[in-house]
Design a protein around this motif. Structure first.
Motif, short mmCIF file in Angstrom:
data_model
loop_
_atom_site.label_atom_id
_atom_site.label_comp_id
_atom_site.label_asym_id
_atom_site.label_seq_id
_atom_site.Cartn_x
_atom_site.Cartn_y
_atom_site.Cartn_z
N ALA A 36 0.85 -1.19 0.00
CA ALA A 36 0.00 0.00 0.00
C ALA A 36 0.89 1.25 0.00
O ALA A 36 1.99 1.26 0.56
N THR A 37 0.41 2.31 -0.61
CA THR A 37 1.14 3.58 -0.64
C THR A 37 0.99 4.27 0.71
O THR A 37 0.08 3.96 1.48
N PRO A 38 1.86 5.22 1.02
CA PRO A 38 1.72 5.97 2.28
C PRO A 38 0.36 6.66 2.38
O PRO A 38 -0.21 6.75 3.48
N GLU A 39 -0.18 7.14 1.25
CA GLU A 39 -1.50 7.79 1.29
C GLU A 39 -2.59 6.82 1.71
O GLU A 39 -3.48 7.15 2.51
N VAL A 40 -2.52 5.60 1.15
CA VAL A 40 -3.53 4.59 1.50
C VAL A 40 -3.40 4.19 2.96
O VAL A 40 -4.39 4.08 3.70
N ASN A 41 -2.17 3.97 3.42
CA ASN A 41 -1.96 3.60 4.82
C ASN A 41 -2.46 4.69 5.76
O ASN A 41 -2.99 4.40 6.85
N ALA A 42 -2.29 5.93 5.37
CA ALA A 42 -2.77 7.04 6.20
C ALA A 42 -4.29 6.99 6.32
O ALA A 42 -4.84 7.24 7.41
N LEU A 43 -4.98 6.67 5.23
CA LEU A 43 -6.44 6.56 5.27
C LEU A 43 -6.87 5.38 6.15
O LEU A 43 -7.84 5.47 6.90
#
Length: 513
Positions: A32-39
């Motif tokens: 997962a990308t950092p953006e996805v993990n943040a969500l």
């Protein structure tokens, strides 16, 4: 033998990040990308906040609970909306979180009058070995004990309510509701035979019920068009792999105890092969493990509902997986769907025949004993799978029955008018119409069109060929191969009173004219 992994991971492929409290781990094989993990992190925080609001409400702090709940929902909705715009983010996880939190709010995770105490012990800060505020498992009825043990595996937290599963729930609750209720009754009567194998394998009882409900409805002698047999519908070759053979003319796939043991071993093996992905495992059970492994290998880490996987499944398998999961879910949470399971006393017992009787005769003389309105034929068949229901068993024979029938047998079937009536009905001579005159037969034969499906195109039994019984054969499978004879035809021409066959036995099979 597969290597056992911790069972709390069992339902990850169905889940919402392990109850939204174990972190936003990406799917296996896809980073997962950092953006996805943040969500996903925001989703976890919102879920924890919502659970905190419920805890606050339990302590009586209603205003603070309402504020905390609103903040959590706002955060969850915002993260969900952003997920739909972020490549690689799985909206299904957010949908599952909403569904879980709504059920958590209305208390639908545990049914029964002891729900509140059990909910606190299982969900609110309970520590391993801490039984304060909980109901002792040993004091609960069987159905409630099974739910309590399953909660240890967080089945409720892990279940995803996506479109296919919801459609399956509706199907079970509408068109297939009678089938579901029959399956429940049949399972409860056989529970003492089937559940121990799943319990020993540390597999959820709800899963066993879901598979059985979809496969056979709890009819142990069920045989599919493809030859799958028994309450859990094993193909012959697969059954052999797990110890189900043909012993003394009896197909062991029909034995509920042995079938449950084989099923538990199969599910455990396939969970190991599919990295504990239950949906993939169920797809393999239905559509074939070889095919499923090839499909999974082409899309590593993809879920069953991923278009890359889902699109390659047959329509039957796409239906099968959510139907099993929906039946399992209803097994645990009937109250949430306005469903009420009947109270079934399935404790095992035995009777010793005081007079000769077949299972059919016992069914007649038992009538609707113990308020079983549909009668006891199916239960007697399921608990005594090796017996032909039409063949009389001798005095002294031991039959397995629900313990509640022991007194009913003694009062209704050991003596008196009911066994006499049952015997009279059972031994009634059927009227057999005489064959038509030869001239009429010839006229009928000449007037029949080629390929006609009428009985005149079938052999009456005067023309037959020899057939040697092979391993796995049943009268049903032999009749299916014949194309112009049914089970009764074959039984009649060979003078068979039951359906038992032995390997190497020579029989006559009617042939088409």
């Amino acid at each position: 033998m597969s290597v056992r992994v911790p069972r709390p991971l069992l339902f990850l492929p169905l889940a919402i990040l392990a109850g939204c409290a174990s972190g936003g781990a990406p799917r296996p094989g896809k980073a997962a990308t950092p953006e996805v993990n943040a969500l996903y992190d925001r989703m976890n925080q919102a879920s924890k906040g919502y659970e905190s609001s419920i805890d606050q409400a339990r302590r009586g702090d209603t205003p603070q609970a309402a504020q905390t709940r609103k903040q959590a929902l706002d955060q969850l909705k915002d993260a969900s909306a952003r997920c739909g715009l972020t490549p690689g983010c799985d909206p299904q996880r957010f949908a599952a979180v909403f569904d879980r939190l709504l059920r958590l709010k209305d208390g639908s995770f545990i049914e029964g009058e002891d729900a509140d105490d059990t909910e606190q012990g299982a969900e609110v800060g309970a520590q391993p070995g801490d039984t304060s505020g909980t109901v002792a498992v040993g004091t609960l009825p069987q159905a409630q004990r099974s739910v309590t043990m399953l909660r240890g595996q967080q089945f409720s937290d892990m279940m995803v309510m996506n479109g296919p599963v919801k459609a399956a729930l509706e199907m079970w609750l509408t068109q297939l509701r009678p089938n579901l209720m029959d399956a429940y009754v049949n399972y409860q009567m056989m529970r003492y035979k089937m559940w121990p194998a799943y319990k020993k394998a540390d597999l959820p009882e709800a899963l066993l019920f879901g598979i059985m409900a979809k496969e056979s409805g709890g009819k142990v002698h069920a045989v599919s068009r493809s030859g799958a047999s028994g309450p859990l519908q094993f193909m012959y070759a697969t059954g052999l792999r797990f110890g189900l053979s043909n012993a003394d003319g009896f197909d062991q796939r029909f034995d509920p105890t042995m079938a449950a043991q084989a099923n538990a071993e199969y599910i455990d093996e396939q969970l190991g092969a599919f990295n504990n992905n239950l949906e993939m495992t169920l797809a393999a059970y239905n559509g074939g493990e070889g095919r499923m492994r090839r499909i999974a290998a082409g899309s590593p880490g993809a879920s069953f509902y991923d278009p890359q996987i889902y699109g390659q499944m047959s329509a039957e398998t796409r239906d099968y997986v959510p139907m099993v999961l929906a039946a399992a879910w209803l097994f645990l949470h009937p109250d949430s769907y306005h469903l009420k399971w009947p109270k079934i006393d399935g404790e095992g017992g035995q009777i010793v025949l005081k007079r000769p009787a077949s299972l059919s005769e016992l069914t007649v003389c038992l009538g609707s004993a113990e308020d079983m309105q549909q009668g006891w034929f199916r239960t007697l068949r399921n608990l005594n799978p090796r017996l032909d229901p039409q063949v009389s068993q001798p005095v002294g024979a031991r039959l397995e029955v629900p313990k509640q029938l022991e007194k009913a047998y003694a009062s209704s079937c050991a003596d008196g008018p009911w066994p006499i009536l049952a015997s009279d009905l059972h031994n009634a001579v059927k009227i057999i119409a005489p064959p038509p005159p030869a001239a009429t037969s010839a006229a009928l034969a000449s007037s029949s069109s080629p390929g006609s499906s009428s009985s005149s195109s079938k052999s009456s039994g005067s023309s037959s060929k020899s057939y040697t019984v092979r391993r796995g054969d049943t009268l049903v499978s032999i009749a299916r191969k014949s194309s112009c004879a049914d089970v009764d035809d074959i039984a009649k021409i060979n003078g068979l009173k039951g359906h038992a066959l032995r390997v190497g036995q020579s029989i006559r099979v009617p042939v088409c004219r």
